[in-house]
Write a protein that holds these residues in place. Structure first.
Motif, PDB file in Angstrom:
ATOM      1  N   MET A   1       0.800  -1.154   0.029  1.00 27.38           N
ATOM      2  CA  MET A   1       0.021  -0.091   0.075  1.00 27.38           C
ATOM      3  C   MET A   1       0.966   1.042   0.114  1.00 27.38           C
ATOM      4  SD  MET A   1      -3.192  -0.922   2.610  1.00 27.38           S
ATOM      5  CE  MET A   1      -3.937   0.768   2.189  1.00 27.38           C
ATOM      6  N   THR A   2       0.481   2.364  -0.714  1.00 24.92           N
ATOM      7  CA  THR A   2       1.174   3.695  -0.855  1.00 24.92           C
ATOM      8  C   THR A   2       0.178   4.435  -0.279  1.00 24.92           C
ATOM      9  OG1 THR A   2       2.454   2.917  -2.784  1.00 24.92           O
ATOM     10  CG2 THR A   2       2.368   5.475  -2.304  1.00 24.92           C
ATOM     11  N   LEU A   3       0.621   5.287   0.702  1.00 20.99           N
ATOM     12  CA  LEU A   3      -0.121   6.407   1.424  1.00 20.99           C
ATOM     13  C   LEU A   3       0.304   7.549   1.087  1.00 20.99           C
ATOM     14  CD1 LEU A   3      -0.245   3.283   3.609  1.00 20.99           C
ATOM     15  CD2 LEU A   3      -2.211   4.608   4.409  1.00 20.99           C
ATOM     16  N   LYS A   4      -0.392   8.561   0.708  1.00 28.53           N
ATOM     17  CA  LYS A   4      -0.064  10.070   0.733  1.00 28.53           C
ATOM     18  C   LYS A   4      -0.533  10.632   2.024  1.00 28.53           C
ATOM     19  CE  LYS A   4       0.363  10.263  -4.508  1.00 28.53           C
ATOM     20  NZ  LYS A   4      -0.128  10.928  -5.266  1.00 28.53           N
ATOM     21  N   LEU A   5       0.455  11.277   2.854  1.00 27.65           N
ATOM     22  CA  LEU A   5      -0.162  11.895   4.157  1.00 27.65           C
ATOM     23  C   LEU A   5       0.030  13.469   4.135  1.00 27.65           C
ATOM     24  CD1 LEU A   5       1.540   9.123   6.421  1.00 27.65           C
ATOM     25  CD2 LEU A   5      -0.697   8.878   5.635  1.00 27.65           C
ATOM     26  N   ARG A   6      -0.900  13.952   5.092  1.00 29.65           N
ATOM     27  CA  ARG A   6      -0.441  15.231   5.269  1.00 29.65           C
ATOM     28  C   ARG A   6      -0.529  15.545   6.693  1.00 29.65           C
ATOM     29  NH1 ARG A   6      -5.357  18.945   3.769  1.00 29.65           N
ATOM     30  NH2 ARG A   6      -5.299  17.881   1.735  1.00 29.65           N
ATOM     31  N   TRP A   7       0.408  16.179   7.332  1.00 33.23           N
ATOM     32  CA  TRP A   7       0.257  16.744   8.620  1.00 33.23           C
ATOM     33  C   TRP A   7      -0.841  17.613   9.001  1.00 33.23           C
ATOM     34  CZ3 TRP A   7       2.383  14.691  12.738  1.00 33.23           C
ATOM     35  CH2 TRP A   7       2.525  15.477  13.985  1.00 33.23           C
ATOM     36  N   THR A   8      -1.718  17.370   9.753  1.00 35.85           N
ATOM     37  CA  THR A   8      -2.950  18.070  10.003  1.00 35.85           C
ATOM     38  C   THR A   8      -3.594  17.688  11.426  1.00 35.85           C
ATOM     39  OG1 THR A   8      -3.850  17.539   7.583  1.00 35.85           O
ATOM     40  CG2 THR A   8      -5.517  18.294   9.149  1.00 35.85           C
ATOM     41  N   ASP A   9      -3.731  18.912  11.972  1.00 32.39           N
ATOM     42  CA  ASP A   9      -4.258  19.104  13.337  1.00 32.39           C
ATOM     43  C   ASP A   9      -3.231  18.305  14.304  1.00 32.39           C
ATOM     44  OD1 ASP A   9      -6.247  20.542  12.821  1.00 32.39           O
ATOM     45  OD2 ASP A   9      -7.782  18.865  12.302  1.00 32.39           O
ATOM     46  N   GLY A  10      -2.257  18.446  14.261  1.00 29.84           N
ATOM     47  CA  GLY A  10      -1.221  17.812  14.911  1.00 29.84           C
ATOM     48  C   GLY A  10      -0.877  16.205  14.663  1.00 29.84           C
ATOM     49  N   ASP A  11      -1.183  15.650  13.585  1.00 28.06           N
ATOM     50  CA  ASP A  11      -0.966  14.210  13.347  1.00 28.06           C
ATOM     51  C   ASP A  11      -1.078  14.035  11.753  1.00 28.06           C
ATOM     52  OD1 ASP A  11      -0.862  11.479  14.071  1.00 28.06           O
ATOM     53  OD2 ASP A  11      -2.700  11.417  15.079  1.00 28.06           O
ATOM     54  N   TRP A  12      -0.512  12.796  11.620  1.00 25.19           N
ATOM     55  CA  TRP A  12      -0.581  12.476  10.017  1.00 25.19           C
ATOM     56  C   TRP A  12      -1.893  12.041   9.678  1.00 25.19           C
ATOM     57  CZ3 TRP A  12       3.166  14.113   6.948  1.00 25.19           C
ATOM     58  CH2 TRP A  12       4.540  14.552   7.536  1.00 25.19           C
TER      59      TRP A  12
END
Length: 268
Positions: free
Chosen positions: A217-228
Protein backbone atom coordinates in the motif's frame (compact mmCIF):
# COMPACT_ATOMS: atom_id res chain seq x y z
CA UNK A 1 -6.35 -6.46 -7.01
CA UNK A 2 -5.47 -7.41 -10.54
CA UNK A 3 -1.75 -7.37 -11.30
CA UNK A 4 -0.56 -3.97 -12.43
CA UNK A 5 -3.58 -2.08 -11.12
CA UNK A 6 -2.01 0.81 -9.25
CA UNK A 7 -4.86 3.33 -9.46
CA UNK A 8 -5.34 5.55 -6.43
CA UNK A 9 -7.83 4.10 -3.98
CA UNK A 10 -9.80 6.43 -1.75
CA UNK A 11 -11.52 3.80 0.31
CA UNK A 12 -10.81 0.24 -0.74
CA UNK A 13 -10.62 -2.97 1.18
CA UNK A 14 -7.89 -5.52 0.97
CA UNK A 15 -7.93 -7.88 -1.93
CA UNK A 16 -9.50 -11.22 -1.06
CA UNK A 17 -7.91 -14.28 -2.63
CA UNK A 18 -10.37 -17.15 -2.66
CA UNK A 19 -10.75 -20.60 -4.13
CA UNK A 20 -13.46 -23.20 -4.17
CA UNK A 21 -12.62 -26.58 -2.62
CA UNK A 22 -11.77 -29.37 -5.02
CA UNK A 23 -13.73 -31.94 -3.02
CA UNK A 24 -17.32 -32.27 -1.93
CA UNK A 25 -19.29 -30.60 0.87
CA UNK A 26 -18.14 -30.16 4.43
CA UNK A 27 -15.07 -28.42 5.76
CA UNK A 28 -13.69 -26.38 2.84
CA UNK A 29 -10.37 -26.01 4.61
CA UNK A 30 -9.81 -29.72 4.12
CA UNK A 31 -8.68 -30.61 7.64
CA UNK A 32 -5.24 -32.14 7.15
CA UNK A 33 -5.39 -31.71 3.39
CA UNK A 34 -2.74 -29.71 1.58
CA UNK A 35 -3.43 -26.47 -0.24
CA UNK A 36 -4.90 -26.99 -3.74
CA UNK A 37 -2.54 -26.21 -6.59
CA UNK A 38 -2.67 -22.58 -7.69
CA UNK A 39 -2.92 -23.68 -11.31
CA UNK A 40 -6.44 -25.07 -10.81
CA UNK A 41 -8.76 -23.35 -13.29
CA UNK A 42 -11.64 -23.58 -10.85
CA UNK A 43 -9.60 -21.85 -8.14
CA UNK A 44 -8.47 -19.17 -10.58
CA UNK A 45 -12.03 -18.43 -11.67
CA UNK A 46 -13.10 -17.99 -8.05
CA UNK A 47 -10.15 -15.73 -7.26
CA UNK A 48 -10.79 -13.54 -10.27
CA UNK A 49 -14.51 -13.37 -9.58
CA UNK A 50 -14.21 -12.05 -6.04
CA UNK A 51 -11.30 -9.75 -6.85
CA UNK A 52 -13.32 -8.24 -9.72
CA UNK A 53 -16.13 -7.47 -7.25
CA UNK A 54 -13.72 -5.69 -4.92
CA UNK A 55 -12.06 -3.77 -7.75
CA UNK A 56 -15.48 -2.61 -8.98
CA UNK A 57 -16.38 -1.30 -5.53
CA UNK A 58 -13.02 0.43 -5.15
CA UNK A 59 -13.29 2.04 -8.57
CA UNK A 60 -16.75 3.36 -7.69
CA UNK A 61 -15.44 4.80 -4.41
CA UNK A 62 -12.64 6.55 -6.31
CA UNK A 63 -14.84 8.56 -8.64
CA UNK A 64 -14.12 12.22 -8.08
CA UNK A 65 -11.73 11.41 -5.26
CA UNK A 66 -9.79 14.65 -5.73
CA UNK A 67 -12.82 16.86 -5.25
CA UNK A 68 -12.75 18.81 -2.02
CA UNK A 69 -15.49 18.36 0.52
CA UNK A 70 -17.11 20.71 3.00
CA UNK A 71 -17.22 18.04 5.70
CA UNK A 72 -15.58 18.97 8.97
CA UNK A 73 -14.36 15.46 9.75
CA UNK A 74 -15.08 15.89 13.46
CA UNK A 75 -14.56 12.30 14.57
CA UNK A 76 -13.86 10.94 18.02
CA UNK A 77 -10.14 11.01 18.75
CA UNK A 78 -8.90 7.42 18.33
CA UNK A 79 -7.29 5.55 21.18
CA UNK A 80 -3.54 5.22 21.56
CA UNK A 81 -3.25 1.65 22.83
CA UNK A 82 -0.55 -0.14 20.77
CA UNK A 83 -2.56 -3.36 20.71
CA UNK A 84 -6.20 -4.18 21.13
CA UNK A 85 -8.13 -7.43 21.53
CA UNK A 86 -10.68 -8.29 18.90
CA UNK A 87 -13.81 -6.21 19.38
CA UNK A 88 -12.08 -3.16 20.85
CA UNK A 89 -12.28 -0.19 18.51
CA UNK A 90 -8.75 1.23 18.42
CA UNK A 91 -6.71 3.07 15.80
CA UNK A 92 -3.41 4.56 16.90
CA UNK A 93 -2.79 8.32 16.74
CA UNK A 94 -0.36 10.97 17.92
CA UNK A 95 2.50 10.11 15.55
CA UNK A 96 5.79 12.01 15.57
CA UNK A 97 6.11 14.91 13.15
CA UNK A 98 9.01 13.35 11.26
CA UNK A 99 9.77 10.70 8.65
CA UNK A 100 9.63 7.82 11.12
CA UNK A 101 6.30 9.07 12.46
CA UNK A 102 4.91 9.08 8.91
CA UNK A 103 5.96 5.46 8.47
CA UNK A 104 4.33 4.52 11.79
CA UNK A 105 1.12 6.25 10.75
CA UNK A 106 1.12 4.53 7.37
CA UNK A 107 1.58 1.07 8.93
CA UNK A 108 -1.22 1.64 11.44
CA UNK A 109 -3.57 3.03 8.81
CA UNK A 110 -2.92 0.13 6.43
CA UNK A 111 -4.17 -2.24 9.13
CA UNK A 112 -7.40 -0.24 9.53
CA UNK A 113 -8.05 0.32 5.82
CA UNK A 114 -7.80 -3.39 4.98
CA UNK A 115 -9.85 -4.67 7.90
CA UNK A 116 -13.20 -6.39 8.28
CA UNK A 117 -14.46 -3.25 10.03
CA UNK A 118 -14.23 -1.21 6.83
CA UNK A 119 -17.21 -3.24 5.54
CA UNK A 120 -19.35 -2.36 8.58
CA UNK A 121 -21.24 0.94 8.06
CA UNK A 122 -20.87 2.23 11.64
CA UNK A 123 -17.20 1.36 11.96
CA UNK A 124 -16.42 2.56 8.44
CA UNK A 125 -17.65 6.06 9.27
CA UNK A 126 -15.52 6.15 12.40
CA UNK A 127 -12.43 4.89 10.55
CA UNK A 128 -12.78 7.42 7.73
CA UNK A 129 -13.13 10.31 10.17
CA UNK A 130 -10.11 9.16 12.14
CA UNK A 131 -7.75 8.45 9.26
CA UNK A 132 -8.43 10.95 6.49
CA UNK A 133 -7.82 14.68 6.19
CA UNK A 134 -10.99 16.64 7.02
CA UNK A 135 -11.59 17.97 3.51
CA UNK A 136 -11.91 14.40 2.18
CA UNK A 137 -14.18 12.98 4.88
CA UNK A 138 -17.72 13.87 3.76
CA UNK A 139 -17.17 12.89 0.14
CA UNK A 140 -15.45 9.66 1.11
CA UNK A 141 -18.19 8.61 3.51
CA UNK A 142 -20.73 8.80 0.68
CA UNK A 143 -18.47 6.97 -1.77
CA UNK A 144 -17.67 4.21 0.70
CA UNK A 145 -21.35 3.70 1.45
CA UNK A 146 -22.18 3.39 -2.26
CA UNK A 147 -19.22 1.13 -2.96
CA UNK A 148 -19.99 -1.23 -0.08
CA UNK A 149 -23.71 -1.44 -0.70
CA UNK A 150 -25.94 -4.19 0.64
CA UNK A 151 -25.83 -5.82 -2.79
CA UNK A 152 -22.05 -5.82 -2.88
CA UNK A 153 -21.80 -7.23 0.65
CA UNK A 154 -24.30 -9.93 -0.26
CA UNK A 155 -22.02 -11.09 -3.05
CA UNK A 156 -19.29 -11.52 -0.43
CA UNK A 157 -21.69 -13.58 1.68
CA UNK A 158 -22.25 -10.80 4.24
CA UNK A 159 -25.40 -9.02 5.41
CA UNK A 160 -26.07 -5.29 5.08
CA UNK A 161 -24.10 -4.64 8.28
CA UNK A 162 -21.02 -6.48 7.03
CA UNK A 163 -21.60 -9.56 9.19
CA UNK A 164 -21.14 -13.17 8.12
CA UNK A 165 -23.99 -15.72 8.50
CA UNK A 166 -24.43 -17.57 11.77
CA UNK A 167 -21.72 -20.17 12.19
CA UNK A 168 -19.28 -18.32 9.92
CA UNK A 169 -16.61 -15.69 10.61
CA UNK A 170 -15.47 -13.10 8.07
CA UNK A 171 -11.73 -12.43 8.28
CA UNK A 172 -9.73 -9.50 6.96
CA UNK A 173 -6.55 -9.22 9.06
CA UNK A 174 -3.55 -7.28 7.72
CA UNK A 175 0.06 -7.51 8.95
CA UNK A 176 2.62 -4.88 7.90
CA UNK A 177 5.98 -6.49 7.09
CA UNK A 178 7.95 -3.31 6.42
CA UNK A 179 7.68 0.38 5.58
CA UNK A 180 9.62 3.05 3.71
CA UNK A 181 9.11 6.68 2.75
CA UNK A 182 9.50 7.74 -0.86
CA UNK A 183 8.90 11.43 -0.19
CA UNK A 184 8.88 13.58 2.95
CA UNK A 185 8.63 17.24 3.86
CA UNK A 186 7.48 19.19 6.88
CA UNK A 187 3.82 18.93 5.89
CA UNK A 188 3.50 15.93 3.57
CA UNK A 189 4.87 12.43 3.18
CA UNK A 190 4.44 9.39 0.97
CA UNK A 191 4.99 6.03 2.62
CA UNK A 192 4.84 2.48 1.28
CA UNK A 193 3.77 -0.43 3.49
CA UNK A 194 4.54 -4.01 2.47
CA UNK A 195 1.81 -6.22 3.90
CA UNK A 196 0.58 -9.76 4.19
CA UNK A 197 -2.68 -10.91 5.70
CA UNK A 198 -5.53 -13.40 6.03
CA UNK A 199 -8.74 -12.82 4.09
CA UNK A 200 -11.97 -14.75 3.55
CA UNK A 201 -14.80 -16.43 5.45
CA UNK A 202 -14.26 -19.23 7.95
CA UNK A 203 -17.17 -21.66 7.94
CA UNK A 204 -18.05 -25.16 6.84
CA UNK A 205 -20.24 -24.11 3.90
CA UNK A 206 -18.27 -21.08 2.70
CA UNK A 207 -17.21 -20.71 -0.93
CA UNK A 208 -14.65 -18.10 0.12
CA UNK A 209 -12.26 -19.86 2.56
CA UNK A 210 -9.65 -17.83 4.40
CA UNK A 211 -6.36 -17.57 2.54
CA UNK A 212 -3.37 -15.24 2.63
CA UNK A 213 -2.14 -12.51 0.31
CA UNK A 214 0.80 -10.16 -0.17
CA UNK A 215 0.46 -6.55 -1.32
CA UNK A 216 1.97 -3.08 -0.99
CA UNK A 217 0.00 0.00 0.00
CA UNK A 218 1.16 3.51 -0.83
CA UNK A 219 -0.28 6.23 1.41
CA UNK A 220 -0.02 9.94 0.75
CA UNK A 221 -0.11 11.70 4.12
CA UNK A 222 -0.63 15.30 5.22
CA UNK A 223 0.25 16.78 8.62
CA UNK A 224 -3.11 18.01 9.92
CA UNK A 225 -4.24 19.08 13.40
CA UNK A 226 -1.08 17.74 15.01
CA UNK A 227 -1.06 14.31 13.38
CA UNK A 228 -0.45 12.52 10.09
CA UNK A 229 -3.68 11.97 8.13
CA UNK A 230 -4.36 10.13 4.85
CA UNK A 231 -4.93 12.17 1.70
CA UNK A 232 -5.11 9.17 -0.65
CA UNK A 233 -3.85 5.62 -0.94
CA UNK A 234 -3.21 3.01 -3.61
CA UNK A 235 -2.56 -0.72 -3.55
CA UNK A 236 -0.71 -3.20 -5.75
CA UNK A 237 0.13 -6.90 -5.59
CA UNK A 238 3.34 -8.27 -4.03
CA UNK A 239 6.17 -8.68 -3.49
CA UNK A 240 5.08 -12.26 -2.82
CA UNK A 241 7.32 -15.09 -1.56
CA UNK A 242 6.95 -18.71 -2.64
CA UNK A 243 4.03 -20.37 -0.84
CA UNK A 244 4.98 -22.97 1.74
CA UNK A 245 3.34 -26.39 1.70
CA UNK A 246 1.58 -25.71 5.00
CA UNK A 247 -1.02 -27.96 6.58
CA UNK A 248 -4.37 -26.24 6.14
CA UNK A 249 -6.30 -25.60 9.35
CA UNK A 250 -9.98 -26.36 9.78
CA UNK A 251 -12.62 -23.63 9.54
CA UNK A 252 -13.21 -23.93 13.29
CA UNK A 253 -9.50 -23.41 14.04
CA UNK A 254 -9.39 -20.29 11.87
CA UNK A 255 -12.55 -18.84 13.44
CA UNK A 256 -11.27 -19.49 16.96
CA UNK A 257 -7.90 -17.91 16.14
CA UNK A 258 -9.63 -14.73 14.94
CA UNK A 259 -11.72 -14.60 18.12
CA UNK A 260 -8.90 -15.42 20.53
CA UNK A 261 -5.95 -13.50 19.04
CA UNK A 262 -6.43 -9.74 19.02
CA UNK A 263 -5.29 -7.72 16.04
CA UNK A 264 -2.40 -5.28 16.28
CA UNK A 265 -1.67 -1.71 15.39
CA UNK A 266 1.94 -1.05 14.55
CA UNK A 267 4.69 1.46 15.24
CA UNK A 268 8.10 1.60 13.58
Amino acid sequence: MSPGNDDDLYGGTGQTRTRLPDGGQGDVYGGAARRPARSSSRSLITVVGVVVLLIAAIAFANRGGDESSSGSGDGKKPGTSPTAPTGTKAVASGFAHDEQGAQSAAANYAVALVSADILKPDRRTEIVRQLFVPDKVAGLEAKFDKAYSAGFLSRLGLDANGNAPAGQTYVSRTVPVGTKTTAHSNGTATAEVWCTGAFGTAGESTKNPVTNDWFTMTLKLRWTDGDWKVESFSQKDGPSPVNGDNKISSADEIAKAVEQYGGFTYAR
